[in-house]
Design a protein around this motif. Structure first.
Motif, PDB file in Angstrom:
ATOM      1  N   GLU A 148      30.827  36.825  41.884  1.00  0.00           N
ATOM      2  CA  GLU A 148      31.768  36.097  41.031  1.00  0.00           C
ATOM      3  C   GLU A 148      32.574  36.994  40.102  1.00  0.00           C
ATOM      4  N   SER A 149      32.250  38.254  40.016  1.00  0.00           N
ATOM      5  CA  SER A 149      32.840  39.142  39.020  1.00  0.00           C
ATOM      6  C   SER A 149      34.250  39.589  39.388  1.00  0.00           C
ATOM      7  N   VAL A 150      35.065  39.785  38.360  1.00  0.00           N
ATOM      8  CA  VAL A 150      36.400  40.369  38.538  1.00  0.00           C
ATOM      9  C   VAL A 150      36.326  41.886  38.482  1.00  0.00           C
ATOM     10  N   PHE A 151      35.122  42.407  38.278  1.00  0.00           N
ATOM     11  CA  PHE A 151      34.911  43.843  38.199  1.00  0.00           C
ATOM     12  C   PHE A 151      34.291  44.366  39.482  1.00  0.00           C
ATOM     13  N   GLN A 152      34.624  45.620  39.807  1.00  0.00           N
ATOM     14  CA  GLN A 152      34.000  46.316  40.925  1.00  0.00           C
ATOM     15  C   GLN A 152      33.485  47.651  40.402  1.00  0.00           C
ATOM     16  N   VAL A 153      32.690  48.298  41.240  1.00  0.00           N
ATOM     17  CA  VAL A 153      32.182  49.626  40.919  1.00  0.00           C
ATOM     18  C   VAL A 153      32.863  50.616  41.852  1.00  0.00           C
ATOM     19  N   LEU A 154      33.431  51.668  41.293  1.00  0.00           N
ATOM     20  CA  LEU A 154      33.968  52.772  42.071  1.00  0.00           C
ATOM     21  C   LEU A 154      32.894  53.854  42.013  1.00  0.00           C
TER      22      LEU A 154
END
Length: 144
Positions: free
Chosen positions: A42-48
């Protein structure tokens, strides 16, 4: 292929999804390969996440969720370096600096990451436009 990540332990990644930074990221010039992982469904964030260094990961998000009017022109050198042929190949992300709460967190709108989604080439650029390095999040509350 399996990699060890900063936030998710060991995960399996598809080598074709590895994002390649020819010159690394500013301050991390030896880190040239990353993978983009969802923080949650559900997050608008991702991990690079760095492929090489398990402890090196950045939280990223789309700048358009923070500032709908965000915009800039890519110069010819970036277009050529990423082999961009059309605007449809471009994805833009910005690095988030998470603090104790989302209201205290910031996003770097001055230095977006430009990704060619067709060939997975990427580059972080510094914009001449007047965007903040530490842009405060604006949380919009939905009315019920």
């Amino acid at each position: 292929m399996n990699i060890t990540t900063a936030y998710m332990g060991e995960v399996e990644v598809n080598p074709s999804q590895i994002i390649k930074f020819e010159h690394g990221l500013p301050g991390f010039e030896d880190e040239k390969e990353f993978i983009q992982l969802p923080l949650s469904k559900e997050s608008v964030f991702q991990v690079l996440q760095s492929i090489k260094t398990a402890g090196l990961a950045f939280i990223i998000t789309s700048p358009y969720l923070i500032n709908a009017d965000y915009g800039f022109e890519l110069d010819e050198a970036v277009t050529q370096a990423l082999d961009l042929k059309s605007d449809k190949e471009v994805a833009v992300f910005n690095i988030v600096s998470l603090k104790d709460s989302l209201e205290n967190s910031t996003v770097n709108l001055k230095a977006p990451i430009i990704l060619n989604i067709e060939n997975q080439k990427a580059k972080q650029i510094i914009l001449e436009e007047d965007y903040a390095i530490r842009h405060q999040f604006t949380i919009e509350k939905k009315e019920m």
